[in-house]
Design a protein around this motif. Structure first.
Motif, PDB file in Angstrom:
ATOM      1  N   THR A 186     -74.375   2.538  -5.896  1.00 43.60           N
ATOM      2  CA  THR A 186     -74.223   3.977  -5.665  1.00 43.60           C
ATOM      3  C   THR A 186     -73.340   4.249  -4.454  1.00 43.60           C
ATOM      4  O   THR A 186     -72.493   5.152  -4.482  1.00 43.60           O
ATOM      5  N   ILE A 232     -70.379   5.977  -6.454  1.00 45.06           N
ATOM      6  CA  ILE A 232     -70.792   7.374  -6.619  1.00 45.06           C
ATOM      7  C   ILE A 232     -70.642   8.153  -5.315  1.00 45.06           C
ATOM      8  O   ILE A 232     -70.121   9.261  -5.302  1.00 45.06           O
ATOM      9  N   HIS A 280     -74.167  -1.129 -15.225  1.00 44.61           N
ATOM     10  CA  HIS A 280     -74.206   0.006 -14.300  1.00 44.61           C
ATOM     11  C   HIS A 280     -72.805   0.499 -13.930  1.00 44.61           C
ATOM     12  O   HIS A 280     -72.590   1.710 -13.803  1.00 44.61           O
ATOM     13  N   VAL A 281     -71.876  -0.407 -13.720  1.00 46.74           N
ATOM     14  CA  VAL A 281     -70.570   0.010 -13.198  1.00 46.74           C
ATOM     15  C   VAL A 281     -69.541   0.263 -14.297  1.00 46.74           C
ATOM     16  O   VAL A 281     -68.467   0.812 -14.014  1.00 46.74           O
ATOM     17  N   THR A 335     -76.679   4.820 -14.124  1.00 43.88           N
ATOM     18  CA  THR A 335     -75.663   5.344 -13.212  1.00 43.88           C
ATOM     19  C   THR A 335     -75.294   6.766 -13.626  1.00 43.88           C
ATOM     20  O   THR A 335     -74.868   7.003 -14.752  1.00 43.88           O
ATOM     21  N   ASN A 364     -79.031  -1.233  -6.964  1.00 41.93           N
ATOM     22  CA  ASN A 364     -78.603   0.104  -7.377  1.00 41.93           C
ATOM     23  C   ASN A 364     -78.049   0.908  -6.206  1.00 41.93           C
ATOM     24  O   ASN A 364     -77.069   1.649  -6.358  1.00 41.93           O
TER      25      ASN A 364
END
Length: 572
Positions: free
Chosen positions: A147, A151, A396-397, A280, A143
């Motif tokens: 990130t 992010i 997640h992506v 996310t 994760n």
């Protein structure tokens, strides 16, 4: 050369191919769109690539300052945040590739290398390809890694995540295998880490010192010298960057100094729920905000729990892996809000406690992969688990594909500066799209949005003295001796030099003004030339690093020649 490359690929094809497959899974949002989403620091890194390409176009591959940044007042980010690994994307941009595409290519390559180096490390430790595959997937799909990429846009840390496993590889060879040749790997890895990201290098240096002390009893005279040589060469080959950076930090007070003295670490520590969040969220970190408005900075379920399997299922306990396991858990628990961060002022340099997760995912990926492979025992279950990790990564992506705020391949950096995407300053008193937090601006500094671009007197009045600007130079003529010093529209850094261009090219006196601009002291009538010159220290350390790099290569080559000669003589 072609034969060596073919042989290298043959010997390492498992790592090279699987790293490519895993990277394609992680980076699919970048591969299916001609679009780069803008996240926390993306603008800053796009600006670095853009301005480095301009610098190279003007003959400077290792610039000290970008004179066109921040409304033409200049910004010396290369002196504080190395642009060494941005030379390839800058060259790609000069060749005609869109800026946004160059950024995506850079992130993809860095992510690929991070998987390669992690797989190579675990394969060396365990000699099991399945363990290497799982560790590579765990590291790449953690994760925190996701990130960083999607992010935070933390390009420096993304680079650093590729160098960190190589640091451990060199240390493992020296400390555990007692392989003196590991010094070369350690030197290159530590040196690369220093040129990737300052704070990650600081953490990596502390980790290196810790493991060296922990396994000091395994050192003999030969391996101790190898460790010393690896660290020593790392220092020498990066001296061209690190020592001038320290010189600049000592020359004046910068915004980064203010942040380091006043940052609230406790506000960015992790509450218990943040260790188990698994969604996310495009936001910022902090423990004072609602859950659905808080950025995900934990390491992920697999890395939180899988390393514990090493205690029960590892067929052979390795003390180096055990050290990584225990230290890794310490690293991910330290950012907890239970730790009294408000009283740990010396650690404010970290900016955010959760930055320690960088070291956490590095260390925990090793026992996680080895233990899971020993538990599953055969390739098919390992491939199934890898596919599950990949599926979670895709989950997640996937939201990245829906991002709408970003730079398309049809847009240029000038579009950003013209405000076609957003306000270039957005609430700051400088060009925030180019400077991000403005860490390396003087403290205090003027409001660059309204600061006059003219030559001023000490009272801040425009003098009417015209000047000419090229990329690297500024020149002007003073008709009559002024009654006061002159303030030039340039941000002051140590290295700005003004010459009076008479027959002697006499250097004049300069200093930093009260507002952090370049001030000409005791001006006379005449012609003046302004340029940023490398300090004597930067000249010296550049020569030292070049000589050290050549000597390091020759030393390794000579050692290999001696080893091969010994082996041939032994066979005879």
């Amino acid at each position: 050369m072609a034969f060596r490359l073919k042989e290298y690929f043959k010997n390492n094809r498992y790592i090279l191919i699987w790293s490519l497959v895993l990277t394609l899974v992680l980076m699919f949002p970048y591969l299916i769109r001609g679009f780069t989403p803008i996240e926390h620091d993306t603008f800053f890194h796009l600006s670095r690539i853009e301005h480095l390409s301009r610098s190279i176009q003007n003959g400077q591959f290792f610039p000290a300052i970008y004179p066109e940044e921040n409304f033409g007042f200049g910004y010396a980010s290369p002196l504080f945040y190395s642009d060494f690994f941005l030379i390839p994307p800058a060259l790609l941009h000069l060749s005609g590739l869109p800026l946004a595409m160059c950024y995506r290519i850079t992130v993809i390559i860095a992510s690929y290398l991070s998987c390669c180096t992690m797989m190579a490390l675990v394969l060396r430790i365990s000699s099991k390809k399945e363990a290497a595959l799982l560790s590579g997937a765990a590291y790449l799909f953690s994760n925190y890694h996701i990130t960083d990429i999607y992010i935070r846009g933390a390009l420096g840390e993304i680079f650093a995540l590729a160098a960190l496993p190589a640091v451990l590889n060199g240390l493992y060879r020296i400390l555990y295998e007692q392989d003196a040749d590991g010094w070369f790997t350690l030197a290159l890895a530590l040196g690369s880490l220093a040129l990737c990201h300052n704070l990650t290098f600081a953490m990596g240096a502390v980790l290196t010192a810790f493991l060296s002390i922990l396994f000091v009893r395994r050192l003999n005279q030969k391996t101790f010298f190898a460790l010393f040589k690896g660290v020593g060469f790392a220092f020498l080959i990066t001296a061209f960057y690190t020592l001038p950076m320290i010189e600049q930090l000592k020359s004046q007070t910068l915004i980064v100094d203010y942040f380091a003295d006043n940052s609230n670490l406790g506000a960015y520590s992790l509450d218990l729920w943040q260790y188990f969040a698994n969604k996310t969220i495009f936001a910022t970190a902090g423990n004072w905000k609602p859950h659905d408005e808080t950025m995900l900075v934990n390491i992920g379920y697999f890395l939180e729990f899988a390393p514990l399997l090493y205690f029960f299922f590892a067929k052979k306990k390795d003390s180096f892996v055990m050290a990584c396991l225990i230290t890794g858990y310490v690293m991910i628990l330290l950012p907890s809000s239970l730790v009294p961060w408000d009283y740990l002022a010396p650690l404010r340099i970290l900016q955010f406690p959760w930055r320690l997760n960088t070291i956490g995912i590095l260390l925990l990926s090793i026992p996680a992969g080895i233990a899971a492979a020993d538990l599953l025992r055969s390739r098919i279950p390992v491939y199934i688990l890898t596919a599950l990790l990949a599926a979670e990564c895709v989950w997640h992506v996937y939201p990245v594909t829906k991002r709408t705020f970003g730079l398309s391949d049809r847009q240029t950096w000038q579009d950003v500066l013209d405000g076609k995407l957003c306000d270039p300053c957005y609430s700051a008193d400088y060009a925030r799209v180019e400077l991000a937090a403005g860490d390396y601006l003087p403290w205090p500094h003027p409001d660059y949005r309204i600061q006059s671009r003219e030559i001023l007197d000490e009272e801040g009045n425009e003098t009417g003295i015209p000047y000419r600007r090229t990329y690297q130079y500024m020149s002007f003529t003073v008709e009559e001796k002024p009654s006061s010093d002159l303030i030039l529209p340039l941000t002051w850094y140590k290295g700005w030099t003004i010459y009076k261009t008479d027959s002697t090219m006499q250097q004049t006196y300069v200093r930093k003004s009260d507002q952090g601009l370049l001030q000409l002291i005791y001006p006379e009538a005449g012609d003046y030339l302004v340029l940023f010159e490398d300090t004597p220290l930067r000249h010296l350390t550049t020569s030292v690093s070049m000589i050290a790099l050549v000597f390091m290569y020759l030393t390794k080559k000579d050692m290999n020649w001696l080893v091969n000669t010994y082996r041939r003589n032994k066979k005879q």
